[in-house]
Scaffold this active site. Structure first.
Site, mmCIF file in Angstrom:
data_model
loop_
_atom_site.group_PDB
_atom_site.id
_atom_site.type_symbol
_atom_site.label_atom_id
_atom_site.label_comp_id
_atom_site.label_asym_id
_atom_site.label_seq_id
_atom_site.Cartn_x
_atom_site.Cartn_y
_atom_site.Cartn_z
ATOM 1 N N CYS A 191 0.882 -1.178 0.000
ATOM 2 C CA CYS A 191 0.000 0.000 0.000
ATOM 3 C C CYS A 191 0.914 1.221 0.000
ATOM 4 O O CYS A 191 1.112 1.863 1.023
ATOM 5 C CB CYS A 191 -0.915 -0.006 1.212
ATOM 6 S SG CYS A 191 -1.844 -1.542 1.441
ATOM 7 N N ALA A 192 1.471 1.533 -1.169
ATOM 8 C CA ALA A 192 2.665 2.371 -1.231
ATOM 9 C C ALA A 192 2.401 3.872 -1.261
ATOM 10 O O ALA A 192 3.273 4.646 -0.861
ATOM 11 C CB ALA A 192 3.491 1.976 -2.457
ATOM 12 N N ALA A 193 1.261 4.326 -1.768
ATOM 13 C CA ALA A 193 1.048 5.761 -1.936
ATOM 14 C C ALA A 193 1.046 6.470 -0.580
ATOM 15 O O ALA A 193 0.601 5.896 0.410
ATOM 16 C CB ALA A 193 -0.287 5.998 -2.659
ATOM 17 N N PRO A 194 1.556 7.693 -0.521
ATOM 18 C CA PRO A 194 2.019 8.522 -1.638
ATOM 19 C C PRO A 194 3.445 8.287 -2.084
ATOM 20 O O PRO A 194 3.905 8.934 -3.022
ATOM 21 C CB PRO A 194 1.865 9.938 -1.087
ATOM 22 C CG PRO A 194 2.103 9.792 0.361
ATOM 23 C CD PRO A 194 1.506 8.458 0.740
ATOM 24 N N GLY A 195 4.194 7.393 -1.446
ATOM 25 C CA GLY A 195 5.454 6.959 -2.029
ATOM 26 C C GLY A 195 6.723 7.304 -1.285
ATOM 27 O O GLY A 195 7.811 6.964 -1.750
ATOM 28 N N LYS A 197 7.935 6.066 1.510
ATOM 29 C CA LYS A 197 8.621 4.833 1.940
ATOM 30 C C LYS A 197 9.170 4.075 0.725
ATOM 31 O O LYS A 197 10.242 3.476 0.798
ATOM 32 C CB LYS A 197 7.668 3.947 2.741
ATOM 33 C CG LYS A 197 7.191 4.541 4.059
ATOM 34 C CD LYS A 197 6.334 3.553 4.818
ATOM 35 C CE LYS A 197 5.709 4.181 6.046
ATOM 36 N NZ LYS A 197 4.685 5.202 5.692
ATOM 37 N N ASP A 223 -0.686 0.351 -5.187
ATOM 38 C CA ASP A 223 -1.770 1.032 -4.474
ATOM 39 C C ASP A 223 -3.059 0.839 -5.261
ATOM 40 O O ASP A 223 -3.052 0.863 -6.502
ATOM 41 C CB ASP A 223 -1.492 2.517 -4.284
ATOM 42 C CG ASP A 223 -2.246 3.070 -3.076
ATOM 43 O OD1 ASP A 223 -1.687 3.056 -1.969
ATOM 44 O OD2 ASP A 223 -3.408 3.496 -3.231
ATOM 45 N N ASP A 288 2.332 -1.510 4.980
ATOM 46 C CA ASP A 288 1.893 -0.292 5.678
ATOM 47 C C ASP A 288 0.429 -0.065 5.310
ATOM 48 O O ASP A 288 0.116 0.620 4.344
ATOM 49 C CB ASP A 288 2.762 0.889 5.257
ATOM 50 C CG ASP A 288 2.492 2.136 6.070
ATOM 51 O OD1 ASP A 288 2.586 2.065 7.305
ATOM 52 O OD2 ASP A 288 2.173 3.174 5.468
ATOM 53 N N CYS A 341 -0.182 4.072 10.961
ATOM 54 C CA CYS A 341 -0.060 5.359 11.641
ATOM 55 C C CYS A 341 -1.266 5.549 12.555
ATOM 56 O O CYS A 341 -1.801 6.644 12.684
ATOM 57 C CB CYS A 341 0.068 6.495 10.636
ATOM 58 S SG CYS A 341 -1.210 6.529 9.385
#
Length: 810
Positions: A191-195, A197, A223, A288, A341
């Site tokens: 779940c990479a966005a916004p990028g 990491k 994503d 994440d 988070c």
């Protein structure tokens, strides 16, 4: 050569449109008779209300911090979040930027330390390796509004846009550090966005790579939400990497791409043999997950108003599904990091407990307390409760009959199903009434009766049987940051057969779930609309694309539509570029050494080879993954892939050039060591002047020999390299990490720069800094020649240079 050049206008536009300043309220309409009618706001600006009784009650009961810390905990949650950023460790200017921060800004900003704040205006994060991550004593609002901070703010904006730094919340930098990434690893960011990491992971795998070489590993950044994919692409484009694939699949159904049989798609592209890899499995997985995001309250204060316990409860099942999918795609012996988070144990410890139950002994929760010792973290919770409909539930036994679909046993510490059967009633009949919406009063009375029957059967407070203290919780007041949860998992053996490891080849994307609408902390806690379009890279068209849409039906759209569209609706196809005539022309024109691997490494996003505008280069690892994806029927929905290497010239003067394609700024660092033609070695004076004036006639260069050699080049793209000894050289160019080079256009009478304005500004500043710290010969030479050059530049600018070529072509 370093990285960090270029970017897409489409992604930049979407990025700006959605980068909402959440610390602002809409100003009231002054024409209104009653100003308070405008969004309920006073005429003067008012901050968000940083309180929520339900939030305080929930986390006090959960024991998120000790009672004596509560006031300090809440005090920090109500403060704006200090800005933080990370230096790109693979940038050629990494050392320069770090030195500038240490010897310039740490001193010059000392007078701006805010009252009641930290003693240092900026400082390196002690737990991040090699002083590459920095914490600021100023919030983003202060950086934007305080005029005395303007130089520092402009520095951050410029370096971030180019890709030399990434502005990122400090705690968001933690998860990738615990993945133990090496350059040869295959990494999945689910779940990479916004990028941010993803960019961090790319930095790590590229860090030890020599110029002209690529890592053996790759990063697949995924994503579900299309608009968030645009943000992800924008962020990662700054890295300029050939080792990245950006996908737009559901994380919980991410394709396994197992090649168990020959597919029709493989036959269509002429692939007769099996691809080099038989299944897309990963050495490292970053999970994440989408979460309620209350760890970002300092950055996104509107969450105070929206927060309620139901957010976390509603996300628990999806988080478990995504984590289990990540573990099924992880190689035996691999490591996965699960992170959120959120501070909610239902989204954190409960998820870890549930996946450990499902995986049996095949997965271990790793104790990483000895890693990054300077990072202040707290152990995970062993016990917690679930809040539902205003009631505290200690175990699944306390869950009302009609809430069992919403509150599962896996949300509790023990994970046991202690659900109770109905007493003295025909449950089937009442369930039918409940499903049909009949006689709601009877249903409410039934539930009240059930609760009353079992009110005296309180169970002891549950405690998890797993070592959840090995998880880590980061809270705001420990290090003046945000809140985060991290758990590190090691896969010892294959997962149990009933946990989704089988039939990977048959899995395809199902209809989109609510994942696209979930709040994700890194994007300021603002959910994004899912029905957005991905910009076509080749033909510039946009098509509305809902995540999860099936492939275009060739019967409905016709063969031509299918050919141009590819499998996935609204997304350009990934096509292997095999036009030998074009490839040979490029290799001959630039004198590219035969040791540079071209075969099978070039792709485009357009099936019509006569109208290809951009040619992308992919690493061997990405090439193998693409081969496998073709072979299994294009299960991966690819939004972006590869490093833009060549661009077709579109200016009228380009039609006279022997080669139709120029080398892009992004691809230049990779191919530079292999170029033997169309390349010049410039003195610092002439290099600086072409950056300043954009275009210079051959006769106007300070070094006449350089001007003569430039005039003898073939018409078209060429490469200008900064001389290291301060002089023009005609010797073969030796490239290393410190080499600075730019693309230029050799016209009939002049040499013109092909660099974006931002890159030009950055290079000028870095060049001047290096001059100041090196010998002073350049300054004196520059001053002596400056009068003549300035007069010549004025004449050129008055007359105009019709051969001027800019970086916006193509």
């Amino acid at each position: 050569m370093g990285r960090g050049r270029g970017g897409s206008r489409t992604q930049r536009r979407h990025f700006r449109q959605n980068r909402e300043n959440v610390w602002k309220r809409t100003k009231p309409d002054p024409s209104s008779e009653n100003p308070t009618e405008n969004n309920g706001a006073d005429p003067s600006w008012q901050p968000f209300a940083t309180q929520n009784p339900a939030f305080e009650e929930y986390y006090k009961e959960q024991g998120i911090v000790a009672p004596e810390e509560w006031d300090l905990f809440m005090e920090y949650l109500r403060k704006p979040l200090p800005a933080a950023f990370r230096i790109n460790s693979s940038s050629q200017f990494c050392s320069d930027i770090r030195t500038q921060l240490e010897s310039d800004f740490m001193i010059s900003l000392q007078s701006e330390v805010s009252e009641g704040g930290e003693l240092q205006p900026i400082r390196p994060l002690a737990w991040y390796p090699e002083n590459l991550a920095w914490h600021s004593n100023f919030s983003r609002m202060q950086l934007r509004k305080n005029q005395t901070l303007e130089r520092f703010h402009e520095f951050l904006k410029l370096e971030n846009e180019i890709g030399n730094i990434t502005r990122q919340e400090a705690v968001s930098m933690v998860p990738p550090l615990f993945l133990d990434v090496r350059p040869e690893h295959f990494i999945l960011d689910m779940c990479a966005a916004p990028g941010s990491k993803t960019f961090q992971l790319l930095e790590i795998i590229h860090r030890s790579t020599k110029p002209g070489h690529l890592p053996d590993g790759l990063v697949v950044a995924n994503d579900l939400d299309v608009q968030r994919c645009n943000l992800l692409i924008h962020q990662t484009k700054r890295m300029c990497t050939a080792n990245l694939i950006v996908t737009n699949n559901e994380a919980q159904h991410f394709p396994g791409c197992r090649s168990t049989k020959k597919s029709s798609s493989a036959s269509e592209i002429g692939m007769e043999l099996e691809p080099p890899i038989s299944q897309l499995l990963f050495d490292r997985v970053l999970c994440d997950v989408p979460c309620s995001g209350d760890g970002t309250l300092r950055k996104a204060p509107d969450i105070w108003r929206k927060w309620h316990a139901g957010h976390g409860n509603g996300l628990h099942a999806l988080q478990v599904q995504i984590a289990m999918r990540g573990l099924s795609l992880l190689k035996v012996g691999g490591r996965m990091v699960y992170s959120t988070c959120s501070m909610n144990p239902v989204e954190n410890e409960a998820v870890i407990g549930e996946i450990l139950r499902k995986c049996g002994g095949s997965v271990e929760l790793v104790d990483v307390s000895s890693e990054l010792p300077q990072l202040v973290r707290r152990p995970g919770l062993k016990k917690w409760k679930v809040r539902d409909k205003g009631k505290w539930l200690a175990s699944s036994k306390d869950v009302g009959k009609y809430r069992t679909n919403a509150i599962g046993p896996g949300m509790f510490p023990s994970g046991r199903n202690l659900a109770r059967s109905m007493n003295h009633r025909d449950s089937t009949e009442e369930e039918e009434k409940h499903e049909n919406g009949e006689d709601e009063n009877v249903v409410e009375e039934l539930q009240s009766s059930e609760d009353a029957v079992f009110s005296g059967n309180e169970v002891d407070e549950e405690v998890s049987p797993f070592p959840l203290e090995r998880c880590m919780r980061i809270v705001p007041h420990d290090q003046n940051g945000g809140a985060f949860f991290v758990a590190v998992l090691h896969k010892h053996s294959p997962l149990p057969a009933n946990q989704g490891t089988a039939n990977l080849a048959d899995e395809t994307n199902t209809e989109a779930t609510s994942e696209a609408e979930l709040i994700e902390g890194e994007q300021d806690g603002v959910p994004l609309e899912p029905d957005i379009s991905i910009k076509s890279e080749e033909n510039g068209s946009e098509a509305n694309q809902v995540p999860g849409d099936e492939a275009a039906d060739p019967k409905k759209n016709g063969g031509k539509r299918k050919q141009l569209q590819g499998k996935w609706k609204g997304v350009d196809p990934v096509v292997l570029f095999k036009d030998e005539a074009v490839i040979d022309a490029i290799k001959t024109f630039y004198g590219i050494d035969e040791s540079f691997p071209f075969n099978g490494h070039l792709v485009t996003r357009n099936n019509d080879t006569n109208h290809v505008k951009r040619i992308y280069y992919v690493s061997k690892a990405v090439k193998d993954a693409l081969d496998l994806n073709f072979y299994v029927g294009e299960q991966l929905k690819i939004a972006s892939v590869g490093l833009k290497m060549f661009e077709r010239q579109t200016a009228s003067v380009a039609s006279c050039a022997p080669c139709a394609f120029r080398i892009s700024s992004e691809g230049l660092p990779l191919i530079l060591p292999y170029i033997t033609k169309q390349i010049l070695h410039a003195s610092p004076v002439d290099f600086k002047h072409i950056l300043q004036y954009k275009s210079i006639k051959f006769s106007d260069f300070v070094d006449a020999e350089f001007g003569a050699k430039a005039s003898n080049l073939m018409l078209g793209c060429c490469v200008l390299v900064l001389s290291k000894d301060g002089k023009f050289s005609s010797d073969p160019i030796q490239v290393d990490e410190s080499t600075i080079a730019i693309g230029c256009w050799k016209g009939q009478n002049s040499l013109s720069m092909m660099v974006t304005a931002l890159d030009c500004q950055e290079l000028l500043e870095r060049l001047l800094m290096r001059i100041e710290t090196g010998n002073g010969s350049l300054e004196s030479t520059d001053e002596a020649s400056n009068g003549n050059v300035d007069v010549e530049m004025e004449d050129m600018q008055k007359n105009g240079d019709k051969e001027m070529v800019t970086a916006t072509e193509g």
